[in-house]
Motif scaffolding. Structure first.
Motif, PDB file in Angstrom:
ATOM      1  N   THR A  31       0.686  -1.388  -0.119  1.00 35.64           N
ATOM      2  CA  THR A  31       0.025  -0.088   0.169  1.00 35.64           C
ATOM      3  C   THR A  31       0.870   1.319   0.248  1.00 35.64           C
ATOM      4  O   THR A  31       1.856   1.570   0.835  1.00 35.64           O
ATOM      5  CB  THR A  31      -1.108   0.055   1.203  1.00 35.64           C
ATOM      6  OG1 THR A  31      -1.826  -1.306   1.347  1.00 35.64           O
ATOM      7  CG2 THR A  31      -2.052   1.088   1.289  1.00 35.64           C
ATOM      8  N   TYR A  33       0.508   5.822  -0.373  1.00 37.39           N
ATOM      9  CA  TYR A  33      -0.045   6.891  -0.216  1.00 37.39           C
ATOM     10  C   TYR A  33       0.507   8.145  -0.643  1.00 37.39           C
ATOM     11  O   TYR A  33       1.799   8.383  -0.593  1.00 37.39           O
ATOM     12  CB  TYR A  33      -0.314   7.215   1.506  1.00 37.39           C
ATOM     13  CG  TYR A  33      -0.478   5.944   2.248  1.00 37.39           C
ATOM     14  CD1 TYR A  33       0.248   4.898   2.565  1.00 37.39           C
ATOM     15  CD2 TYR A  33      -2.128   5.572   2.720  1.00 37.39           C
ATOM     16  CE1 TYR A  33       0.167   3.753   3.210  1.00 37.39           C
ATOM     17  CE2 TYR A  33      -2.333   4.409   3.338  1.00 37.39           C
ATOM     18  CZ  TYR A  33      -1.346   3.324   3.599  1.00 37.39           C
ATOM     19  OH  TYR A  33      -1.558   2.358   4.163  1.00 37.39           O
ATOM     20  N   ILE A  45      -4.335  12.892   4.163  1.00 29.47           N
ATOM     21  CA  ILE A  45      -4.113  12.330   3.153  1.00 29.47           C
ATOM     22  C   ILE A  45      -4.956  12.698   1.850  1.00 29.47           C
ATOM     23  O   ILE A  45      -5.925  13.362   2.035  1.00 29.47           O
ATOM     24  CB  ILE A  45      -4.831  10.925   3.593  1.00 29.47           C
ATOM     25  CG1 ILE A  45      -4.422   9.708   2.586  1.00 29.47           C
ATOM     26  CG2 ILE A  45      -6.259  10.914   3.803  1.00 29.47           C
ATOM     27  CD1 ILE A  45      -4.620   8.412   3.123  1.00 29.47           C
ATOM     28  N   SER A  48      -4.698   6.687  -1.464  1.00 28.36           N
ATOM     29  CA  SER A  48      -4.160   5.514  -1.036  1.00 28.36           C
ATOM     30  C   SER A  48      -4.240   4.467  -2.342  1.00 28.36           C
ATOM     31  O   SER A  48      -5.359   4.303  -2.817  1.00 28.36           O
ATOM     32  CB  SER A  48      -4.642   4.979   0.209  1.00 28.36           C
ATOM     33  OG  SER A  48      -4.009   3.789   0.513  1.00 28.36           O
ATOM     34  N   ASN A  50      -3.393   0.183  -3.062  1.00 30.37           N
ATOM     35  CA  ASN A  50      -3.254  -1.031  -2.747  1.00 30.37           C
ATOM     36  C   ASN A  50      -3.049  -1.922  -3.895  1.00 30.37           C
ATOM     37  O   ASN A  50      -3.929  -2.167  -4.496  1.00 30.37           O
ATOM     38  CB  ASN A  50      -4.158  -1.567  -1.673  1.00 30.37           C
ATOM     39  CG  ASN A  50      -3.902  -2.769  -1.144  1.00 30.37           C
ATOM     40  OD1 ASN A  50      -2.754  -2.929  -0.182  1.00 30.37           O
ATOM     41  ND2 ASN A  50      -4.297  -4.211  -1.496  1.00 30.37           N
ATOM     42  N   SER A  93       4.310   4.675   2.467  1.00 29.57           N
ATOM     43  CA  SER A  93       4.072   3.085   2.158  1.00 29.57           C
ATOM     44  C   SER A  93       3.805   2.348   3.580  1.00 29.57           C
ATOM     45  O   SER A  93       4.235   2.829   4.749  1.00 29.57           O
ATOM     46  CB  SER A  93       4.978   2.468   1.298  1.00 29.57           C
ATOM     47  OG  SER A  93       6.237   2.071   2.117  1.00 29.57           O
ATOM     48  N   ARG A  97      -3.422  -2.767   3.565  1.00 24.37           N
ATOM     49  CA  ARG A  97      -4.389  -1.774   4.037  1.00 24.37           C
ATOM     50  C   ARG A  97      -4.901  -1.930   5.083  1.00 24.37           C
ATOM     51  O   ARG A  97      -5.560  -1.202   5.952  1.00 24.37           O
ATOM     52  CB  ARG A  97      -5.559  -1.727   2.898  1.00 24.37           C
ATOM     53  CG  ARG A  97      -6.057  -3.089   2.432  1.00 24.37           C
ATOM     54  CD  ARG A  97      -6.901  -3.053   1.183  1.00 24.37           C
ATOM     55  NE  ARG A  97      -8.092  -2.172   1.476  1.00 24.37           N
ATOM     56  CZ  ARG A  97      -9.243  -2.053   0.753  1.00 24.37           C
ATOM     57  NH1 ARG A  97      -9.090  -2.853  -0.447  1.00 24.37           N
ATOM     58  NH2 ARG A  97     -10.228  -1.065   0.860  1.00 24.37           N
ATOM     59  N   GLN A 103       3.313   3.514   8.682  1.00 19.65           N
ATOM     60  CA  GLN A 103       3.257   4.041   7.561  1.00 19.65           C
ATOM     61  C   GLN A 103       4.843   4.631   7.499  1.00 19.65           C
ATOM     62  O   GLN A 103       5.267   5.196   8.355  1.00 19.65           O
ATOM     63  CB  GLN A 103       2.451   4.953   6.815  1.00 19.65           C
ATOM     64  CG  GLN A 103       0.999   4.337   6.771  1.00 19.65           C
ATOM     65  CD  GLN A 103      -0.019   5.474   6.398  1.00 19.65           C
ATOM     66  OE1 GLN A 103       0.441   6.496   5.957  1.00 19.65           O
ATOM     67  NE2 GLN A 103      -1.196   5.021   6.630  1.00 19.65           N
TER      68      GLN A 103
ATOM     69  N   LYS B 100      -6.150   4.719   6.629  1.00 18.79           N
ATOM     70  CA  LYS B 100      -6.031   6.091   6.605  1.00 18.79           C
ATOM     71  C   LYS B 100      -5.603   6.578   7.770  1.00 18.79           C
ATOM     72  O   LYS B 100      -6.334   6.471   8.789  1.00 18.79           O
ATOM     73  CB  LYS B 100      -7.482   6.497   6.124  1.00 18.79           C
ATOM     74  CG  LYS B 100      -7.797   7.972   6.217  1.00 18.79           C
ATOM     75  CD  LYS B 100      -9.122   8.250   5.755  1.00 18.79           C
ATOM     76  CE  LYS B 100      -9.406   9.940   6.068  1.00 18.79           C
ATOM     77  NZ  LYS B 100     -10.953   9.932   5.764  1.00 18.79           N
TER      78      LYS B 100
END
Lengths: 114, 113
Positions: A31, A33, A45, A48, A50, A93, A97, A103, B100
């Motif tokens: 994943t 971003y 954000i 994203s 995946n 990354s 997900r 990250q 998120k």
């Protein structure tokens, strides 16, 4: 070895131009971003992906188009640049997900619109 | 609507003393919390995290405390070192949201020698 690398580090351009920012990760993550840090230092954000599939699109203007040619790369193309697009853009990354793993971020691309 | 808030934009601490950075959140669905550290011209670096099933997580000099009823978490750094001087971001996510992350606006920590 840099885990998440972005190019270029600095980008100065004029309003109305089209530009791209590239991101690559060598962590084997699924994943990736894109985040935007605005003048108030607020990290938000944008997208994203995946395994090359778009999974998050946070009401970003359609002038912004992410592209993931493979799971190790996530590029950001911006059309018709506006003054408000001036910001620092960070790529990140993570393993997956739903992994709830941290990250990993690149060092950012500072975009300045004249 | 800012769901993660760091109300102290800056903090100054003497070397060797404890640094306490605070973070409040409003979304009760958040179940995973992280702290990131950021130096100028670099990306955020992961520091420590905590799941909502715990109230404390420790890693060396860094400890994160979570108070779910108050929707508050804090990062303790003991002892503080000059190299800890950076901007610290609190972040939160909802399991199943695709990882998120929602970030706070950061607290700039200065550790005085």
């Amino acid at each position: 070895d840099t885990a998440v690398s972005q190019t270029p580090k600095y980008l100065v351009t004029q309003m109305g131009n089209d530009k791209s920012i590239k991101c690559e990760q060598n962590l084997g993550h699924d994943t990736m971003y894109w985040y935007k840090q605005d003048s108030k230092k607020f990290l938000k954000i944008m997208f994203s992906y995946n395994n090359k599939e778009l999974i998050i699109n946070e009401t970003v203007p359609n002038r912004f188009s992410p592209k993931s040619p493979d799971k190790a790369h996530l590029n950001l193309h911006i059309n018709s640049l506006e003054l408000g697009d001036s910001a620092v853009y960070f790529c990140a990354s993570s393993p997956g997900r739903f992994s709830n793993q941290p990250q990993h971020f690149g060092d950012g691309t500072r975009l300045s619109i004249l | 609507d800012q769901q993660v808030k760091q109300n102290s934009p800056s903090l100054s601490v003497q070397e060797g003393r404890i640094s306490i950075l605070n973070c409040d959140y409003t979304n009760s669905m958040f179940d995973y919390f992280l702290w990131y550290k950021k130096y100028p011209a670099e990306g955020p670096t992961f520091l420590i995290s905590i799941s909502s099933i715990k109230d404390k997580n420790e890693d060396g000099r860094f400890t994160v405390f979570l108070n779910k009823s108050a929707k508050h978490l804090s990062l303790h750094i003991v002892p503080s070192q000059p190299g800890d001087s950076a901007v610290y971001f609190c972040a939160a996510s909802v399991r199943g949201s695709g990882d998120k992350l929602t970030f706070g606006t950061g607290t700039r920590l200065a550790v005085r020698p």
